[in-house]
Design a protein around this motif. Structure first.
Motif, short mmCIF file in Angstrom:
data_model
loop_
_atom_site.label_atom_id
_atom_site.label_comp_id
_atom_site.label_asym_id
_atom_site.label_seq_id
_atom_site.Cartn_x
_atom_site.Cartn_y
_atom_site.Cartn_z
N UNK A 1 0.83 -1.21 0.00
CA UNK A 1 0.00 0.00 0.00
C UNK A 1 0.87 1.26 0.00
N UNK A 2 0.17 2.40 -0.02
CA UNK A 2 0.87 3.68 -0.05
C UNK A 2 1.52 3.99 1.29
N UNK A 3 2.52 4.83 1.24
CA UNK A 3 3.08 5.40 2.47
C UNK A 3 2.06 6.39 3.04
N UNK A 4 1.85 6.31 4.37
CA UNK A 4 0.83 7.16 5.01
C UNK A 4 1.47 7.97 6.14
N UNK B 1 -3.38 11.06 -5.10
CA UNK B 1 -2.29 11.07 -6.07
C UNK B 1 -2.34 9.72 -6.78
N UNK B 2 -2.50 9.78 -8.10
CA UNK B 2 -2.59 8.55 -8.89
C UNK B 2 -1.41 8.47 -9.84
N UNK C 1 7.84 7.10 -6.65
CA UNK C 1 6.63 7.55 -5.99
C UNK C 1 6.47 9.05 -6.17
N UNK D 1 1.09 10.53 -0.60
CA UNK D 1 1.88 9.64 -1.44
C UNK D 1 1.01 8.96 -2.48
N UNK D 2 1.56 8.78 -3.68
CA UNK D 2 0.95 7.91 -4.66
C UNK D 2 1.33 6.46 -4.38
N UNK D 3 0.74 5.55 -5.16
CA UNK D 3 1.03 4.13 -4.97
C UNK D 3 2.34 3.72 -5.62
#
Lengths: 115, 112
Positions: free
Chosen positions: A41-44, B4-5, B89, B102-104
């Motif tokens: 998953x994304x960084x959060x 963010x995509x 990223x 952050x995007x994936x």
């Protein structure tokens, strides 16, 4: 080159146990952060810290989480009673200025596995 | 919702070739846009930071562009090397907050 260092690199713990993740930011930086990344998953964003207090926190950063800078060098993230969903890579970061303008330097991360 | 995509999700190229990665964002209020490189199991490393007034910024073989009107950014990698294999990223900073969005990421693999 100065870098952010984190310990431990990997910690395995039982659900309900307390965990402390440690970070040594770059020495002249004033702003400190914790981010997490669940696998795939994304960084959060979790929390930001400046002048010995929390500047901002996300909805993820609930009462189970706390941060402190006990000795002027280490910056710690404590999870009081870990849950399975806390399993993630936790990144510490620091910057010389506020993060909306300044560059963040990330550590290598601490992988937390909750069983 | 601030998002963010990135595209593509993954990319395979041969060593020496160029590639371009895309980022679209819906973040407001916008402060700046960053590209990070993240090796597997490591922390993100900053490549570029651009404010809304900057259209392009280079860092060695990496060149980022930003169109603040269309809310799009790209990262162009020239003459790729095996060591470029990583996730790239796109990250957007909100104005006057500490939170980075952050995007994936795009997972790039460079083969010899």
């Amino acid at each position: 080159e100065p870098e952010v260092t984190q310990t431990p690199s990997h910690q395995v713990t039982q659900m309900g146990q307390e965990v402390i993740l440690r970070c040594v930011p770059i020495s002249n930086h004033l702003y400190f952060y914790w981010y997490r990344q669940i696998l795939g998953q994304k960084v959060e964003f979790l929390v930001s810290f400046y002048n010995n207090e929390i500047s901002e926190k996300s909805e993820i950063f609930d009462d189970q989480f706390s941060v402190e800078r006990p000795d002027g060098s280490n910056f710690t993230l404590k999870i009081r009673s870990t849950k399975l969903e806390d399993s993630a890579m936790y990144f510490c970061a620091s910057s010389g200025t506020t993060s909306d303008t300044g560059e963040l330097f990330f550590g290598e991360g601490s992988r937390l596995t909750v069983l | 919702k601030n998002q963010v995509e990135q595209s593509p999700q993954s990319l395979i190229i041969l060593e020496g070739k160029n590639c371009t990665l895309q980022c679209n964002y819906t973040v407001s209020p916008f402060s700046n846009l960053r590209w990070y490189k993240q090796d597997t199991g490591r922390g993100p490393v900053s490549l570029t930071i651009m404010t809304f007034s900057e259209n392009t910024k280079s860092n060695g073989r990496y060149t980022a562009t930003l169109d603040a009107d269309t809310k799009q950014s790209s990262l162009h990698i020239t003459a790729s090397q095996l060591s470029d294999s990583a996730s790239y990223i796109c990250v957007v900073s909100l104005y006057n907050t500490d939170k980075l969005i952050f995007g994936t990421g795009t997972r790039l693999q460079v083969f010899p």
